[in-house]
Scaffold this active site. Structure first.
Site, PDB file in Angstrom:
ATOM      1  N   GLU A 157       9.981  16.557  14.572  1.00  0.00           N
ATOM      2  CA  GLU A 157      10.702  16.256  13.329  1.00  0.00           C
ATOM      3  C   GLU A 157      10.244  17.565  12.464  1.00  0.00           C
ATOM      4  OE1 GLU A 157       9.496  12.505  12.048  1.00  0.00           O
ATOM      5  OE2 GLU A 157      11.537  12.291  10.879  1.00  0.00           O
ATOM      6  N   CYS A 187      13.556  11.040   7.067  1.00  0.00           N
ATOM      7  CA  CYS A 187      13.752  10.690   8.504  1.00  0.00           C
ATOM      8  C   CYS A 187      15.055  10.638   9.361  1.00  0.00           C
ATOM      9  CB  CYS A 187      12.816   9.365   8.570  1.00  0.00           C
ATOM     10  SG  CYS A 187      13.755   7.943   7.663  1.00  0.00           S
ATOM     11  N   LYS A 210       0.899  -1.172  -0.017  1.00  0.00           N
ATOM     12  CA  LYS A 210       0.055  -0.018  -0.010  1.00  0.00           C
ATOM     13  C   LYS A 210       0.879   1.308  -0.101  1.00  0.00           C
ATOM     14  CE  LYS A 210      -1.436   2.867   2.701  1.00  0.00           C
ATOM     15  NZ  LYS A 210      -1.391   4.187   1.867  1.00  0.00           N
ATOM     16  N   ALA A 234       3.214   7.949  14.996  1.00  0.00           N
ATOM     17  CA  ALA A 234       1.915   7.853  15.531  1.00  0.00           C
ATOM     18  C   ALA A 234       1.242   6.533  14.845  1.00  0.00           C
ATOM     19  CB  ALA A 234       1.208   9.050  15.200  1.00  0.00           C
ATOM     20  N   GLY A 256       2.790   4.179  13.124  1.00  0.00           N
ATOM     21  CA  GLY A 256       3.549   2.943  13.543  1.00  0.00           C
ATOM     22  C   GLY A 256       2.942   2.483  14.745  1.00  0.00           C
ATOM     23  N   GLU A 263       9.924   1.286  10.664  1.00  0.00           N
ATOM     24  CA  GLU A 263      10.995   2.439  10.271  1.00  0.00           C
ATOM     25  C   GLU A 263      10.191   3.716  10.540  1.00  0.00           C
ATOM     26  OE1 GLU A 263      13.978   1.674  10.357  1.00  0.00           O
ATOM     27  OE2 GLU A 263      13.855  -0.211   9.242  1.00  0.00           O
TER      28      GLU A 263
HETATM   29  P1  ADP Z   1       2.913  11.300   7.072  1.00  0.00           P
HETATM   30  O1  ADP Z   1       2.122  11.910   8.059  1.00  0.00           O
HETATM   31  O2  ADP Z   1       4.102  11.865   6.645  1.00  0.00           O
HETATM   32  O3  ADP Z   1       2.154  11.239   5.532  1.00  0.00           O
HETATM   33  P2  ADP Z   1       2.160   8.634   7.663  1.00  0.00           P
HETATM   34  O4  ADP Z   1       2.698   7.971   8.767  1.00  0.00           O
HETATM   35  O5  ADP Z   1       0.594   9.147   7.696  1.00  0.00           O
HETATM   36  O6  ADP Z   1       3.237   9.743   7.502  1.00  0.00           O
HETATM   37  O7  ADP Z   1       1.946   7.785   6.305  1.00  0.00           O
HETATM   38  C1  ADP Z   1       2.968   6.755   6.035  1.00  0.00           C
HETATM   39  C2  ADP Z   1       2.344   5.726   5.364  1.00  0.00           C
HETATM   40  O8  ADP Z   1       1.173   5.173   6.106  1.00  0.00           O
HETATM   41  C3  ADP Z   1       1.395   6.185   4.041  1.00  0.00           C
HETATM   42  O9  ADP Z   1       1.355   4.968   3.087  1.00  0.00           O
HETATM   43  C4  ADP Z   1       0.012   6.281   4.537  1.00  0.00           C
HETATM   44  O10 ADP Z   1      -1.144   6.220   3.735  1.00  0.00           O
HETATM   45  C5  ADP Z   1       0.033   5.037   5.752  1.00  0.00           C
HETATM   46  N1  ADP Z   1      -0.927   5.203   6.737  1.00  0.00           N
HETATM   47  C6  ADP Z   1      -1.365   6.364   7.482  1.00  0.00           C
HETATM   48  N2  ADP Z   1      -2.411   6.028   8.377  1.00  0.00           N
HETATM   49  C7  ADP Z   1      -2.426   4.779   8.166  1.00  0.00           C
HETATM   50  C8  ADP Z   1      -3.163   3.564   9.059  1.00  0.00           C
HETATM   51  N3  ADP Z   1      -4.105   3.998   9.735  1.00  0.00           N
HETATM   52  N4  ADP Z   1      -2.976   2.446   8.433  1.00  0.00           N
HETATM   53  C9  ADP Z   1      -2.391   2.035   7.590  1.00  0.00           C
HETATM   54  N5  ADP Z   1      -1.621   2.796   6.740  1.00  0.00           N
HETATM   55  C10 ADP Z   1      -1.663   4.093   7.236  1.00  0.00           C
END
Ligand code: ADP
Length: 479
Positions: free
Chosen positions: A383, A287, A175, A234, A236, A253
């Site tokens: 960050e 990062c 994804k 968050a 993660g 990561e």
């Molecule tokens: P940023 O805030 O920099 O966009 P994210 O951690 O939100 O970083 O996004 C990193 C990846 O995680 C993206 O592919 C995003 O779509 C995905 N993502 C964000 N929230 C979720 C979630 N609840 N479950 C699965 N994937 C998510």
């Protein structure tokens, strides 16, 4: 496939429309819509999991040599498509084309590396303490991998994860980030052209609105045995807690908050050059970037002067496809607003702007140098993820180590020193997963990438990267 933008999801070797319609992808440099991409629903994701699960039964039985041959073809195809992939990447991410090309090469390096490593997944013969037993171990692929990737390295992170998973004998459901799905879909095409069997790699983009339910479907599925995620701490943490129900293997990561320390014995040219490279690559949106730059008080003014000169001489803002540009826009309005607020609040709290501190329009932010930063300011506590260098002064080694470690994060840390004893002391004292000593660029396919504390779990790349996708099986023979 030159110039072609693929917008459908790739499931079971077929290009399919998402059941949720489409979502728009924008060029951050202009705000223009580039394409409408398949918005996959939970049902689409379940179908992808089924197809990866079916393909696993075949892929797991291939020999390491066969898998290595497939990975090598993906590597070759990525290199062949480098210019096209890099153009797509720059359009949806905004990073300069030279960086985008470098990133495609970086992704390709993982297919080469893991193709080679696939053939070295050795087991062991363990000396038995009992005459009637013989003991060995073998490595086996864990199963279907869910891979969730971020927008800041739209092909680099995809390559690092997919190459390791496939080399181990796993199949995957990828994804990609909603800001940069087009590069991931171009990658699916690369896999198809390279003869990766149907179902081994599935790519299911979805909109931000759907990401939580898709994340829930991936974490809940008992058919997924490992989840590898690169993104914010968050998200993660949310994924980590959800994976408890099915006890998946996890590789995370997450955020970084890298200290970059310049000691009095440092080579000033190298320290300035290193800080520039670490801070401004990808417009500060990495990062492992130098998040807090600590400079010893005895060399502070000289460092600031030289760093400021280097910024004025070397940095050029603009659209990534233009020649000579090395600072693109920020990825989206959310990140832009976050950065503006962080800088404004820090300036209100006493930080001084040496250069920058404003926006030239759109999602661009002027490369900025802040001094008189203190550890309590927002710019030193979060960050930054933008082209803003925050400089803090320190007096002693003990003080700077205390400040450097006063964070929940622990991804990378850098320092410049020519004092050998200090180099060992500081290397061992920094609470991080990766240390750059007089060197700002640490990431490469041969070395383990990963953090400690809330920067994550597990290692990517290197010989350790395969461990995330394999189980160690112990076999005891009675004789
Ligand atoms: P940023 O805030 O920099 O966009 P994210 O951690 O939100 O970083 O996004 C990193 C990846 O995680 C993206 O592919 C995003 O779509 C995905 N993502 C964000 N929230 C979720 C979630 N609840 N479950 C699965 N994937 C998510």
């Amino acid at each position: 496939m030159a110039g072609e933008l693929l917008t459908k999801a790739y499931v079971g070797g077929r290009w399919v429309a998402g059941r949720g319609g489409t979502f728009p992808v924008y060029d951050p440099a202009t705000g223009e819509e580039i394409a409408k991409v398949a918005d996959c629903t939970v049902d689409d994701v379940k179908e992808a999991i089924e197809s990866a699960s079916g393909a696993f039964e075949v892929w797991r039985k291939t020999t390491a040599k066969e898998r290595a041959a497939v990975l090598t073809r993906v590597r070759d195809q990525l290199i062949k498509e480098k210019d096209n992939m890099a153009t797509i990447l720059t359009r949806e991410n905004g990073k300069p084309l030279t960086e985008a090309k470098g990133e495609v090469g970086f992704a390709a390096s993982f297919f080469e590396w893991f193709g080679e490593e696939a053939r070295r997944q050795y087991g062991e013969a363990i000396p038995s303490s009992v005459p009637s037993k013989r003991m060995i171990t073998i490595r086996q692929p864990v199963g279907v991998a869910a891979l969730i990737t971020p927008w800041n390295f739209p092909i680099g992170m995809v390559g690092r994860k997919v190459a390791a998973a496939l080399a181990a004998g796993c199949t995957c459901v990828l994804k990609p980030a909603e800001d940069t799905p087009l590069t991931a879909l171009a990658f699916a095409k690369v896999c198809e052209s390279a003869g990766v069997p149907a179902g081994v790699v599935n790519v299911v983009p979805c909109s931000r609105a759907r990401v939580q339910e898709v994340g829930a479907a991936l974490t809940e599925s008992p058919k997924i045995q490992v989840l590898s995620f690169t993104g914010s701490t968050a998200v993660g943490q949310w994924l980590y807690s959800r994976c408890g129900q099915t006890l998946k293997k996890l590789s995370l990561e997450l955020g970084g908050d890298a200290p970059f320390i310049v000691f009095p014995s440092a080579n000033m040219d190298k320290a300035v050059g290193g800080a520039m490279a670490s801070k401004f690559r990808n417009t500060g949106q990495t990062c492992v970037t130098a998040n807090r730059i600590f400079v010893h008080e005895s060399i502070h003014d000289e460092f600031v002067k030289r760093f400021s000169e280097a910024m004025s001489k070397e940095l050029r803002i603009g659209q990534g496809l233009e020649a000579g540009v090395n600072q693109g826009p920020l990825i989206n309005k959310r990140q832009y607003d976050r950065l503006v607020k962080m800088v404004d609040e820090s300036v209100a709290a006493g930080a001084k702007v040496v250069r920058g501190g404003k926006s030239p329009g759109g999602l661009y932010y002027a490369p900025t140098l802040l001094i008189d930063v203190t550890p309590s300011m927002p710019i030193a506590r979060q960050e930054i993820f933008g082209p803003v260098a925050a400089i803090l002064k320190f007096k002693t080694e003990e003080e700077v180590i205390r400040m450097a470690n006063a964070t929940d994060m622990g991804l990378a840390g850098y320092f410049y020193s020519n004092d050998l004893s200090q180099i060992w002391r500081v290397t061992e004292a920094l609470q991080v997963g990766m240390v750059g000593v007089n060197e700002p660029m640490v990431s490469t396919c041969e070395a383990p990438f990963g953090g400690v504390k809330r920067s994550g779990l597990g290692k990517e790349g290197s010989k350790y990267g395969l461990d995330e996708y394999t189980d160690l099986k112990y076999i005891c023979f009675g004789i």
